[in-house]
Design a protein around this motif. Structure first.
Motif, PDB file in Angstrom:
ATOM      1  N   ALA A   1       0.861  -1.186   0.000  1.00 41.14           N
ATOM      2  CA  ALA A   1       0.000   0.000   0.000  1.00 41.14           C
ATOM      3  C   ALA A   1       0.894   1.231   0.000  1.00 41.14           C
ATOM      4  O   ALA A   1       1.211   1.787   1.044  1.00 41.14           O
ATOM      5  N   ASN A   2       1.306   1.656  -1.182  1.00 35.79           N
ATOM      6  CA  ASN A   2       2.291   2.717  -1.331  1.00 35.79           C
ATOM      7  C   ASN A   2       1.612   4.013  -1.749  1.00 35.79           C
ATOM      8  O   ASN A   2       1.023   4.105  -2.825  1.00 35.79           O
ATOM      9  N   LEU A   3       1.707   5.040  -0.896  1.00 38.93           N
ATOM     10  CA  LEU A   3       1.121   6.336  -1.213  1.00 38.93           C
ATOM     11  C   LEU A   3       1.898   7.047  -2.306  1.00 38.93           C
ATOM     12  O   LEU A   3       1.320   7.583  -3.251  1.00 38.93           O
ATOM     13  N   ASN A   4       3.209   7.046  -2.217  1.00 47.07           N
ATOM     14  CA  ASN A   4       4.025   7.880  -3.091  1.00 47.07           C
ATOM     15  C   ASN A   4       4.569   7.090  -4.276  1.00 47.07           C
ATOM     16  O   ASN A   4       5.776   6.941  -4.461  1.00 47.07           O
ATOM     17  N   GLU A   5       3.653   6.580  -5.112  1.00 47.61           N
ATOM     18  CA  GLU A   5       4.054   5.827  -6.289  1.00 47.61           C
ATOM     19  C   GLU A   5       4.657   6.757  -7.340  1.00 47.61           C
ATOM     20  O   GLU A   5       4.356   7.951  -7.395  1.00 47.61           O
ATOM     21  N   VAL A   6       5.486   6.195  -8.187  1.00 47.13           N
ATOM     22  CA  VAL A   6       6.018   6.930  -9.326  1.00 47.13           C
ATOM     23  C   VAL A   6       5.030   6.800 -10.479  1.00 47.13           C
ATOM     24  O   VAL A   6       4.632   5.698 -10.846  1.00 47.13           O
ATOM     25  N   ILE A   7       4.609   7.920 -11.036  1.00 47.78           N
ATOM     26  CA  ILE A   7       3.643   7.934 -12.130  1.00 47.78           C
ATOM     27  C   ILE A   7       4.244   8.695 -13.317  1.00 47.78           C
ATOM     28  O   ILE A   7       5.217   9.444 -13.169  1.00 47.78           O
ATOM     29  N   VAL A   8       3.665   8.509 -14.487  1.00 44.89           N
ATOM     30  CA  VAL A   8       4.152   9.193 -15.682  1.00 44.89           C
ATOM     31  C   VAL A   8       3.039   9.915 -16.435  1.00 44.89           C
ATOM     32  O   VAL A   8       3.312  10.770 -17.273  1.00 44.89           O
ATOM     33  N   SER A   9       1.785   9.605 -16.160  1.00 38.55           N
ATOM     34  CA  SER A   9       0.690  10.099 -16.989  1.00 38.55           C
ATOM     35  C   SER A   9       0.326  11.549 -16.725  1.00 38.55           C
ATOM     36  O   SER A   9      -0.195  12.230 -17.608  1.00 38.55           O
ATOM     37  N   SER A  10       0.564  12.050 -15.524  1.00 42.89           N
ATOM     38  CA  SER A  10       0.117  13.393 -15.178  1.00 42.89           C
ATOM     39  C   SER A  10       0.914  14.480 -15.875  1.00 42.89           C
ATOM     40  O   SER A  10       0.398  15.564 -16.150  1.00 42.89           O
ATOM     41  N   SER A  11       2.190  14.229 -16.177  1.00 44.87           N
ATOM     42  CA  SER A  11       3.037  15.242 -16.808  1.00 44.87           C
ATOM     43  C   SER A  11       3.800  14.721 -18.012  1.00 44.87           C
ATOM     44  O   SER A  11       4.666  15.407 -18.532  1.00 44.87           O
ATOM     45  N   ARG A  12       3.500  13.470 -18.455  1.00 41.39           N
ATOM     46  CA  ARG A  12       4.259  12.800 -19.520  1.00 41.39           C
ATOM     47  C   ARG A  12       5.722  12.613 -19.113  1.00 41.39           C
ATOM     48  O   ARG A  12       6.599  12.472 -19.963  1.00 41.39           O
ATOM     49  N   ASP A  13       6.000  12.613 -17.811  1.00 40.75           N
ATOM     50  CA  ASP A  13       7.357  12.421 -17.315  1.00 40.75           C
ATOM     51  C   ASP A  13       7.251  11.830 -15.918  1.00 40.75           C
ATOM     52  O   ASP A  13       6.240  11.994 -15.225  1.00 40.75           O
ATOM     53  N   LYS A  14       8.300  11.145 -15.477  1.00 41.07           N
ATOM     54  CA  LYS A  14       8.254  10.510 -14.165  1.00 41.07           C
ATOM     55  C   LYS A  14       8.160  11.543 -13.054  1.00 41.07           C
ATOM     56  O   LYS A  14       8.863  12.555 -13.050  1.00 41.07           O
ATOM     57  N   GLN A  15       7.258  11.261 -12.098  1.00 39.74           N
ATOM     58  CA  GLN A  15       7.132  12.101 -10.916  1.00 39.74           C
ATOM     59  C   GLN A  15       6.444  11.281  -9.829  1.00 39.74           C
ATOM     60  O   GLN A  15       5.870  10.224 -10.108  1.00 39.74           O
ATOM     61  N   TYR A  16       6.504  11.783  -8.597  1.00 45.42           N
ATOM     62  CA  TYR A  16       5.796  11.109  -7.510  1.00 45.42           C
ATOM     63  C   TYR A  16       4.323  11.497  -7.514  1.00 45.42           C
ATOM     64  O   TYR A  16       3.952  12.606  -7.913  1.00 45.42           O
ATOM     65  N   ARG A  17       3.506  10.552  -7.069  1.00 43.77           N
ATOM     66  CA  ARG A  17       2.065  10.797  -7.016  1.00 43.77           C
ATOM     67  C   ARG A  17       1.737  12.060  -6.236  1.00 43.77           C
ATOM     68  O   ARG A  17       0.837  12.827  -6.615  1.00 43.77           O
ATOM     69  N   THR A  18       2.435  12.324  -5.156  1.00 44.24           N
ATOM     70  CA  THR A  18       2.135  13.473  -4.306  1.00 44.24           C
ATOM     71  C   THR A  18       2.596  14.790  -4.923  1.00 44.24           C
ATOM     72  O   THR A  18       2.404  15.845  -4.330  1.00 44.24           O
ATOM     73  N   ASP A  19       3.205  14.755  -6.106  1.00 45.02           N
ATOM     74  CA  ASP A  19       3.581  15.975  -6.819  1.00 45.02           C
ATOM     75  C   ASP A  19       2.595  16.311  -7.931  1.00 45.02           C
ATOM     76  O   ASP A  19       2.812  17.272  -8.679  1.00 45.02           O
ATOM     77  N   ALA A  20       1.523  15.540  -8.064  1.00 45.31           N
ATOM     78  CA  ALA A  20       0.570  15.720  -9.162  1.00 45.31           C
ATOM     79  C   ALA A  20      -0.768  16.223  -8.611  1.00 45.31           C
ATOM     80  O   ALA A  20      -1.433  15.506  -7.859  1.00 45.31           O
ATOM     81  N   PRO A  21      -1.206  17.437  -8.995  1.00 43.70           N
ATOM     82  CA  PRO A  21      -2.472  17.978  -8.477  1.00 43.70           C
ATOM     83  C   PRO A  21      -3.673  17.482  -9.289  1.00 43.70           C
ATOM     84  O   PRO A  21      -4.478  18.266  -9.798  1.00 43.70           O
ATOM     85  N   VAL A  22      -3.798  16.178  -9.416  1.00 46.62           N
ATOM     86  CA  VAL A  22      -4.911  15.567 -10.153  1.00 46.62           C
ATOM     87  C   VAL A  22      -5.369  14.327  -9.397  1.00 46.62           C
ATOM     88  O   VAL A  22      -4.661  13.805  -8.536  1.00 46.62           O
ATOM     89  N   ALA A  23      -6.553  13.863  -9.756  1.00 47.70           N
ATOM     90  CA  ALA A  23      -7.054  12.596  -9.217  1.00 47.70           C
ATOM     91  C   ALA A  23      -6.524  11.480 -10.106  1.00 47.70           C
ATOM     92  O   ALA A  23      -6.992  11.291 -11.226  1.00 47.70           O
ATOM     93  N   ILE A  24      -5.535  10.756  -9.618  1.00 47.67           N
ATOM     94  CA  ILE A  24      -4.901   9.710 -10.418  1.00 47.67           C
ATOM     95  C   ILE A  24      -4.699   8.471  -9.563  1.00 47.67           C
ATOM     96  O   ILE A  24      -4.373   8.569  -8.370  1.00 47.67           O
ATOM     97  N   SER A  25      -4.934   7.317 -10.156  1.00 44.76           N
ATOM     98  CA  SER A  25      -4.765   6.043  -9.461  1.00 44.76           C
ATOM     99  C   SER A  25      -3.935   5.112 -10.315  1.00 44.76           C
ATOM    100  O   SER A  25      -3.953   5.204 -11.549  1.00 44.76           O
TER     101      SER A  25
END
Length: 745
Positions: free
Chosen positions: A82-106
């Protein structure tokens, strides 16, 4: 790994996917020396006189190992459940932490995909808060994300950040063209994402992220079957040698003799990806996906057949055939610590041929009906160029990109006559020389976008994005225009400017808040523009979304919770309006309001029990809506459940490592079946059980879907012809076994 004079060399990889973990930190415990793994997971560390090392990476369980015990070439890290701070790519088209993205993303993690053993994508996507992917049988589907159940172009489906289909030729069944065996994880953005991805990303964007080559040679095979004649085989082979890595994956599924007659299908999905890591700053990725799919089409049942559990299909010859090919080549270059560029070229080809059940129309003769056989296809040639620059000021960064996509599309429909027996079943058909539709459209989409982010205050981050799209349609009708053959040849173009503004504020102890404004747009589809002689000047439908949300992590890293509250208003929506002469034409007259709350909670009750619950409570209303001459202002939208929830408990006992047992509850609330709000479907509750056991290289499982064999409908609709119900799958047992071979390196 080899140890010689305390010079440690090795690689770090994900235990689940066997992929490299770039950026993993390797450090000694007593002399504060450390290093980070490179793009291929490689590291080198002078451990001095240290006797132990620590290996850590965000989202993974930290490992501590004695230097003398480190004898393998690869160190595997296990993902946090159960990881809160996952690495995502869809919010900015670049790698970032989930907690750096001001969107609803899962994110649907590789572990979730592995444990679920899903035979269709809805079985994993419906675990995401605010998502209801509707099962229409044999991987056919439609979607509801911050929207009612419907078939309009309000959702964008991507593979590694590239839309699966071209703009203007939306198909609600687009995910048929996904190779499920090639998936690493899935990211779902809820709400408009048009500021980065362009048109159709209104209700949400779903990004399917595919596997990367493994560090060590890895081969996986699995086979499964169900009690309803479903059989499937998956395979993958992957590895890396020097600078080159490759992964090939695919599956073949076949359904025959199911509980509903005329419901057979088969699908072959194949994918190949190669990665060339030229050096630490340059990567070249090539990928190709091929889909071959054919299914019988089953329509809905009337009330009498549905409630009496009469699963005979009214259609006996309808079908859908899909052929798809996607190829892409991406070059990523890291110029220095502050500048990086990505260039992607892609090609797409898709054809959908069908004898659709929904095109069959009854005539005055009760034993004769009419229908059509049609084919819709396109070729796409496109490119995306993106550059990211970081600034040594307020943690600022700028992303800018341009894209172009040229897609010649064709559509052909031929008239057929249909035989119908006295009981109402359509038994056979005859082709004719009559052509209903025959046209081609040159679709050109060009766009430029930019996103800027900065931290004006400590723990605060601002994100602003803007995208400009131009869409050109060059329509050529090969037939004489008429009420049946389509519009006169013409050219149309549309423009859209879509902004986004977001703010994040993070507190200590894994607590944070965000707010954003975003706009989405959906241009007219070619079928809306050109099917009919009277073609008005249509504009893209526009949706303005406002939302706030937040998250917090439970003490002791036991899990997290996040919540989003949104309000989205749609204007200029395209609807069919009846004119004074009795004909119908498409106009921009619709307006809607969508508002709700979404939540997601994951919590480890103890080291072996994980609880997860997600859901949404929403209202979807017509503000101004006239359909075929009838006014439905202020009504509730049809196909819009207020409550959608999915909850699950998973047990992985410590005393029996590798065993898993999970129970899932899916709840779909009641909703109106028609825009007039005259009939309501009560919704349903569905219970699923999953059990599996992995021992060394063997993995076996048994899943029971719809444990109580409940009668339910995945969609329920009412029209002038009566109520129609799409039957949900009956109680189904899936049994499977898999084998994984992992070499050492």
């Amino acid at each position: 790994m080899q140890t010689h004079a305390q010079q440690l060399r090795g690689r770090v990889a994900d235990m689940q996917t066997r992929e490299a973990l770039p950026g993993a930190v390797i450090s000694t415990l007593n002399n504060n020396k450390g290093c980070a793994a490179d793009a291929q997971g490689l590291f080198g560390l002078d451990a001095g006189n240290a006797d132990s090392i620590k290996i850590s990476s965000v989202g993974y369980i930290t490992r501590k190992l004695p230097v003398t015990a480190v004898t393998q070439g690869i160190i595997y890290l296990e993902p946090v459940a159960a990881n809160l701070n996952e690495v995502i790519v869809s919010s900015s088209r670049d790698k970032q932490y989930r907690t750096d993205a001001p969107v609803a993303i899962s994110t649907i993690s590789p572990q979730t995909l592995q444990d679920t053993k899903a035979t269709t994508l809805d079985k994993v996507l419906n675990k995401v808060s605010g998502v209801y992917m509707v099962d229409l049988g044999n991987e056919q589907h439609t979607m509801a994300i911050r929207q009612p159940i419907g078939y309009k172009s309000l959702f964008l489906y991507l593979e590694d950040g590239i839309p699966i289909r071209t703009v203007g030729d939306f198909n609600h069944n687009a995910l048929i063209e996904i190779n499920m065996a090639a998936l690493r994880n899935i990211e779902v953005i809820r709400g408009p994402a048009s500021s980065l991805y362009g048109s159709e990303a209104v209700g949400g964007a779903v990004n399917f992220i595919t596997l990367l080559p493994t560090i060590a040679p890895t081969v996986k095979v699995q086979a499964e079957m169900s009690n309803w004649g479903y059989k499937r085989t998956d395979f993958s082979a992957s590895g890396t040698s020097g600078k080159w890595g490759a992964v090939v994956s695919g599956y073949y599924a076949n359904q025959s003799n199911g509980y509903m007659d005329h419901s057979d299908f088969h699908k072959l999905g194949l994918s190949l990806k190669t990665v060339y890591q030229a050096n630490a700053t340059t990567r070249w990725t090539n990928a190709a996906t091929l889909i071959n799919y054919n299914t019988d089409q089953t329509g809905g049942l009337d009330s009498a057949h549905f409630y009496s559990k009469d699963y005979r299909n009214f259609q006996t010859f309808t079908y859908r055939d899909v052929q798809a090919l996607r190829i892409r080549s991406t070059l990523d270059k890291q110029w220095n610590e502050d500048n990086s560029t990505s260039f992607t070229a892609f090609y797409r080809h898709s054809t959908i041929g069908q004898n659709p059940f929904y095109a069959i129309k009854n005539t005055a003769d009760p034993l004769r009906s009419t229908g059509q056989i049609n084919s819709d296809g396109f070729h796409s040639y496109g490119m995306i160029i993106q550059h990211k620059k970081r600034f040594n000021w307020k943690e600022a960064a700028l992303i800018a990109g341009v894209s172009a996509d040229y897609s010649p599309a064709t559509y052909y429909a031929g008239f057929i006559t249909v035989d119908r027996n006295a009981a109402g079943y359509y038994t056979s058909y005859q082709t004719t020389d009559s052509v209903l539709t025959d046209y081609k459209v040159g679709l050109l989409n060009t766009a430029a976008y930019t996103q800027f982010e900065m931290s004006p205050l400590h723990r605060m981050k601002m994100v602003a994005a803007l995208r400009y799209d131009r869409m050109d349609y060059d329509f050529v009708n090969h037939l004489t225009p008429s009420a049946y053959t389509g519009a006169p040849s013409e050219k149309n173009n549309f423009n859209a400017l879509t902004p986004k503004l977001g703010l994040i504020y993070s507190l200590e102890n894994q607590i944070g808040f965000y707010a954003n404004y975003s706009r989405g747009f959906a241009p007219p589809n070619i079928s809306e523009l050109y099917q009919g002689v009277k073609v008005p000047v249509l504009e893209p439908a526009t949706y303005n979304n406002y939302e706030v949300g937040g998250w917090f992590g439970f003490a002791g890293n036991k899990g997290y919770a996040d919540i989003s509250v949104y309000r989205m208003k749609g204007t200029n929506e395209i609807v069919s309006v009846r004119t004074q002469d009795g004909s119908y034409e498409n106009r921009n007259t619709g307006a809607t309001t969508h508002q709700g709350i979404e939540w997601n909670v994951k919590y480890n009750l103890c080291s072996s029990i994980l609880l997860r619950t997600s859901g949404t409570y929403a209202h979807h209303n017509f503000d101004a809506y006239t359909e075929k001459g009838k006014v439905y202002n202020d009504n509730r939208m049809n196909g819009a459940p207020q409550w959608i929830t999915n909850s699950e408990i998973t047990w992985k006992p410590l005393f029996l490592k590798g065993f898993r047992l999970g129970g899932e509850w899916q709840h779909i609330g009641s909703y109106y079946m028609d825009p007039a709000n005259t009939a309501m479907y009560g919704g349903y509750d569905l219970f699923n059980l999953r059990a599996g056991y992995a021992f060394k290289s063997i993995d076996c499982w048994i899943n029971c879907m719809n444990v109580g064999d409940q009668l339910y409908a995945t969609t329920a609709e009412k029209s002038a012809y009566g109520a129609t119900y799409r039957v949900g799958p009956r109680q189904t047992f899936n049994v499977g076994i898999g084998y994984t071979f992992t070499g050492k390196k």
